[in-house]
Write a protein that holds these residues in place. Sequence first.
Motif, PDB file in Angstrom:
ATOM      1  N   VAL A   1      -9.770  41.996  42.985  1.00 45.51           N
ATOM      2  CA  VAL A   1     -10.319  40.714  42.524  1.00 45.51           C
ATOM      3  C   VAL A   1     -11.831  40.664  42.771  1.00 45.51           C
ATOM      4  CG1 VAL A   1      -8.170  39.461  42.952  1.00 45.51           C
ATOM      5  CG2 VAL A   1      -9.865  39.600  44.775  1.00 45.51           C
ATOM      6  N   ASP A   2     -12.479  39.661  42.169  1.00 48.41           N
ATOM      7  CA  ASP A   2     -13.911  39.456  42.383  1.00 48.41           C
ATOM      8  C   ASP A   2     -14.689  40.748  42.092  1.00 48.41           C
ATOM      9  OD1 ASP A   2     -16.268  38.224  43.124  1.00 48.41           O
ATOM     10  OD2 ASP A   2     -15.918  38.380  45.288  1.00 48.41           O
TER      11      ASP A   2
ATOM     12  N   GLY B   1      -5.734  35.611  30.849  1.00 54.14           N
ATOM     13  CA  GLY B   1      -5.857  34.573  31.876  1.00 54.14           C
ATOM     14  C   GLY B   1      -6.068  33.227  31.197  1.00 54.14           C
TER      15      GLY B   1
ATOM     16  N   SER C   1      -9.117  40.137  33.920  1.00 51.97           N
ATOM     17  CA  SER C   1      -8.384  38.894  34.111  1.00 51.97           C
ATOM     18  C   SER C   1      -9.310  37.817  34.647  1.00 51.97           C
ATOM     19  CB  SER C   1      -7.244  39.163  35.106  1.00 51.97           C
ATOM     20  OG  SER C   1      -6.501  37.991  35.324  1.00 51.97           O
ATOM     21  N   LEU C   2      -9.105  36.574  34.214  1.00 56.13           N
ATOM     22  CA  LEU C   2      -9.857  35.454  34.791  1.00 56.13           C
ATOM     23  C   LEU C   2      -9.054  34.171  34.662  1.00 56.13           C
ATOM     24  CD1 LEU C   2     -12.621  34.188  32.395  1.00 56.13           C
ATOM     25  CD2 LEU C   2     -11.387  36.253  31.863  1.00 56.13           C
TER      26      LEU C   2
ATOM     27  N   HIS D   1      -8.143  34.980  41.747  1.00 57.58           N
ATOM     28  CA  HIS D   1      -6.743  34.846  41.314  1.00 57.58           C
ATOM     29  C   HIS D   1      -6.216  36.221  40.904  1.00 57.58           C
ATOM     30  CE1 HIS D   1      -8.298  30.734  40.776  1.00 57.58           C
ATOM     31  NE2 HIS D   1      -7.053  30.355  41.038  1.00 57.58           N
ATOM     32  N   ASP D   2      -5.063  36.609  41.449  1.00 58.59           N
ATOM     33  CA  ASP D   2      -4.567  37.945  41.081  1.00 58.59           C
ATOM     34  C   ASP D   2      -3.070  38.012  40.789  1.00 58.59           C
ATOM     35  OD1 ASP D   2      -3.490  37.736  43.617  1.00 58.59           O
ATOM     36  OD2 ASP D   2      -4.388  39.589  44.385  1.00 58.59           O
TER      37      ASP D   2
ATOM     38  N   ASP E   1     -13.915  35.281  40.873  1.00 58.73           N
ATOM     39  CA  ASP E   1     -12.534  34.796  40.703  1.00 58.73           C
ATOM     40  C   ASP E   1     -11.597  35.640  41.574  1.00 58.73           C
ATOM     41  OD1 ASP E   1     -10.070  33.905  39.737  1.00 58.73           O
ATOM     42  OD2 ASP E   1     -10.803  33.728  37.692  1.00 58.73           O
TER      43      ASP E   1
ATOM     44  N   THR F   1      -9.812  41.568  38.244  1.00 58.06           N
ATOM     45  CA  THR F   1     -10.183  40.161  38.038  1.00 58.06           C
ATOM     46  C   THR F   1     -11.704  40.073  38.170  1.00 58.06           C
ATOM     47  OG1 THR F   1      -8.101  39.409  39.023  1.00 58.06           O
ATOM     48  CG2 THR F   1      -9.866  37.790  38.886  1.00 58.06           C
TER      49      THR F   1
ATOM     50  N   LYS G   1      -2.635  39.036  37.107  1.00 60.65           N
ATOM     51  CA  LYS G   1      -3.080  40.431  36.951  1.00 60.65           C
ATOM     52  C   LYS G   1      -2.031  41.385  37.522  1.00 60.65           C
ATOM     53  CE  LYS G   1      -5.960  42.036  40.110  1.00 60.65           C
ATOM     54  NZ  LYS G   1      -5.078  42.956  40.841  1.00 60.65           N
TER      55      LYS G   1
END
Length: 213
Positions: free
Chosen positions: A120-121, A174, A142-143, A97-98, A95, A91, A101
């Motif tokens: 993430v991030d 995403g 992913s985003l 959010h996972d 961001d 991700t 993903k």
Amino acid sequence: MDQLAQTFSALEEDRVYQIVDECLEKSIAPLLIVNELSRGMEKVGQLFKDDEYALAELIYAGEIFKEAMEKIKPLLLDGESSSAGLVIMGTVAGDIHDLGKNIVITMLECSGFKVIDLGVDVPAKKFVEAIKESGASLIGMSLLLTTAMDSLRNAIMAIEEAGIRNNIKIMIGGAPVSEHLREETGADYLGRDAVEALTIARKVFRQSTVDAR
Ligand code: B12
């Protein structure tokens, strides 16, 4: 099954797990259960947007989703040896959010792909390093936040600047991802869900097998 999405969006945690267990006992296809949970999650997002749910409820929904996925995952994973190809997933920066993903990763793994999960991030630099170190032919970014679109642009630009763009195919996915964004960033593929991600991976690795001949 409709009941599952509804129960999920009402955040009735125990009842959600109970319905998931019942579905599994009835041998309902695991992917259908994941779809219902995702529909419930969509509703949660809507309720958050409408100020009916606060951030705490969003976080709680994320926890329930993860826990329910733990029940489903073993049924998705069929123990195939991981030899279909190597994929990197992450991700983008800013961001966290996972859930989506992770569903993509589960889907790829259960179809025999080996996946390096960067989490993430993920800063642009880390995507570049992972491509160089692993020699993977496909990377998935992913985003979920529109504010993370710049991170996606930066990550793809960093891959280009590192001179490794031709070594890797890039798929993006995403909520805020569009065909326009794909074209603008020069990403190779856009996937709307985990099934599309799998179709893309199969296509990329079929192609690279043909190219290698
Ligand atoms: C759960 C959730 C959270 C959880 C995340 C938990 C976790 N571990 O992921 C928590 C509570 C942490 C969270 C935090 C925040 N969130 Co939030 N969150 C959501 C919510 C409700 C659901 C997202 C989700 O998991 N969906 C379910 C999964 C299964 O779907 P998915 O992610 O879309 O993934 C599928 C496809 O997109 C695709 N896919 C995904 N990735 C990839 C990658 C590739 C390569 C491919 C091919 C396909 C693919 O396949 C997946 C499976 O089918 C959404 C609303 C929504 N409807 O999307 C808001 C939402 C994304 N969040 C939002 C916001 C604003 C935030 C916060 C900024 C809130 C705040 N004020 O702090 C923070 C952001 C923190 C940060 N820096 O990232 C907004 C974003 C608005 C915008 N336009 O940018 C949304 C849209 C809510 C809203 N309606 O306002 N959030």
